[in-house]
Design a protein around this motif. Sequence first.
Motif, mmCIF file in Angstrom:
data_model
loop_
_atom_site.group_PDB
_atom_site.id
_atom_site.type_symbol
_atom_site.label_atom_id
_atom_site.label_comp_id
_atom_site.label_asym_id
_atom_site.label_seq_id
_atom_site.Cartn_x
_atom_site.Cartn_y
_atom_site.Cartn_z
ATOM 1 N N ALA A 195 -33.646 -8.670 17.726
ATOM 2 C CA ALA A 195 -32.402 -9.422 17.895
ATOM 3 C C ALA A 195 -31.186 -8.529 17.699
ATOM 4 C CB ALA A 195 -32.369 -10.590 16.921
ATOM 5 N N LYS A 196 -31.212 -7.657 16.681
ATOM 6 C CA LYS A 196 -30.083 -6.753 16.433
ATOM 7 C C LYS A 196 -29.863 -5.798 17.593
ATOM 8 C CE LYS A 196 -30.175 -6.667 11.363
ATOM 9 N NZ LYS A 196 -30.436 -5.834 10.160
ATOM 10 N N LEU A 197 -30.943 -5.264 18.121
ATOM 11 C CA LEU A 197 -30.823 -4.302 19.219
ATOM 12 C C LEU A 197 -30.310 -4.977 20.489
ATOM 13 C CD1 LEU A 197 -34.106 -2.232 18.706
ATOM 14 C CD2 LEU A 197 -31.793 -1.715 17.895
ATOM 15 N N GLN A 218 -34.329 -19.924 23.854
ATOM 16 C CA GLN A 218 -33.130 -19.582 24.609
ATOM 17 C C GLN A 218 -31.907 -20.230 23.959
ATOM 18 O OE1 GLN A 218 -34.113 -20.931 28.611
ATOM 19 N NE2 GLN A 218 -34.571 -18.841 29.227
ATOM 20 N N ILE A 219 -30.804 -19.479 23.946
ATOM 21 C CA ILE A 219 -29.559 -19.969 23.356
ATOM 22 C C ILE A 219 -28.421 -19.608 24.306
ATOM 23 C CG2 ILE A 219 -28.022 -19.891 21.358
ATOM 24 C CD1 ILE A 219 -30.411 -18.509 19.867
ATOM 25 N N LYS A 228 -35.437 -15.038 23.212
ATOM 26 C CA LYS A 228 -36.256 -14.328 22.241
ATOM 27 C C LYS A 228 -37.684 -14.844 22.333
ATOM 28 C CE LYS A 228 -35.880 -17.403 18.256
ATOM 29 N NZ LYS A 228 -35.663 -17.469 16.810
ATOM 30 N N GLY A 229 -38.594 -14.087 21.752
ATOM 31 C CA GLY A 229 -39.974 -14.521 21.754
ATOM 32 C C GLY A 229 -40.887 -13.463 21.176
ATOM 33 N N ALA A 238 -36.160 -9.664 22.446
ATOM 34 C CA ALA A 238 -34.920 -10.426 22.582
ATOM 35 C C ALA A 238 -34.149 -9.824 23.746
ATOM 36 C CB ALA A 238 -34.091 -10.366 21.301
ATOM 37 N N GLY A 239 -33.410 -10.661 24.453
ATOM 38 C CA GLY A 239 -32.689 -10.167 25.617
ATOM 39 C C GLY A 239 -31.634 -11.142 26.069
#
Length: 254
Positions: A195-197, A218-219, A228-229, A238-239
């Motif tokens: 998530a941070k990256l 998804q957000i 994410k997943g 995450a993307g």
Amino acid sequence: MRGAPEHLHDALSGDIIQQGYLARCLDKDAPCAGYAADPPMACAWRGVRLASHSPTLSLSDSEAFVSACAAPDEVFRQRASIALMDLSDRVFGRKVGALDQMTATAESRDLLYPSIDAVRTRVNSALAQEDKGERLPPFAPAGPGDADQPVAWSSCGPTVCLEGFTPAFGGGLISFRVSVKSQTASPSQTDALAAKLAAAALEAPSAAAALSAAAPTQITAGPVCWSKGRGPSGLSYAGAARAPCHPVAAQSGA
């Protein structure tokens, strides 16, 4: 000092930096010695850059092309169109459509703004901030690909991978995903690093906390659909893609 013939030679050899320089020099406010303003050719060279499949192209490159080509004059549009189609084929071996078609393509708003290489650089900076010794290597040159298909990119280290899609013509991002392999870290720590990256890629640190805390995969946050997943073997990812979120995964490239 380099002169106009040298810049033209390098531009014809596929150097997109020199193509950009040539476009600026040929614009109506041409500031370069040895060049006469030729706005149709300035438009064409900006379009040739967008056909390069370079990982350094961003949405601002597409916007510069659209702006340079915004002329109602039919002589302008015919000259620019012929040059764009001819030069794209000659320099990169890629067939593109006429000017009106390509400016419409470049005006797409379904893209995130940075280049895929800017994302890679930001992910590497975030890895350094996390005291990780790993770095993502430069992307390999893109293959020829189909004229209307997204360009796929991948850069991987031992435990971290960046994958993404860019448009067949133009700059910016269709989607990207950062994946992290779990080694000694717990799944939640691996989730948090992914998530941070991913958040660092769009300079949105607050998104990292939202991705780590949220239950949904998804957000939507403003213009971005974050995802994410987890995958097999302890992989966390995450993307992001352009909002709105869709039922399919953002990394599909569709």
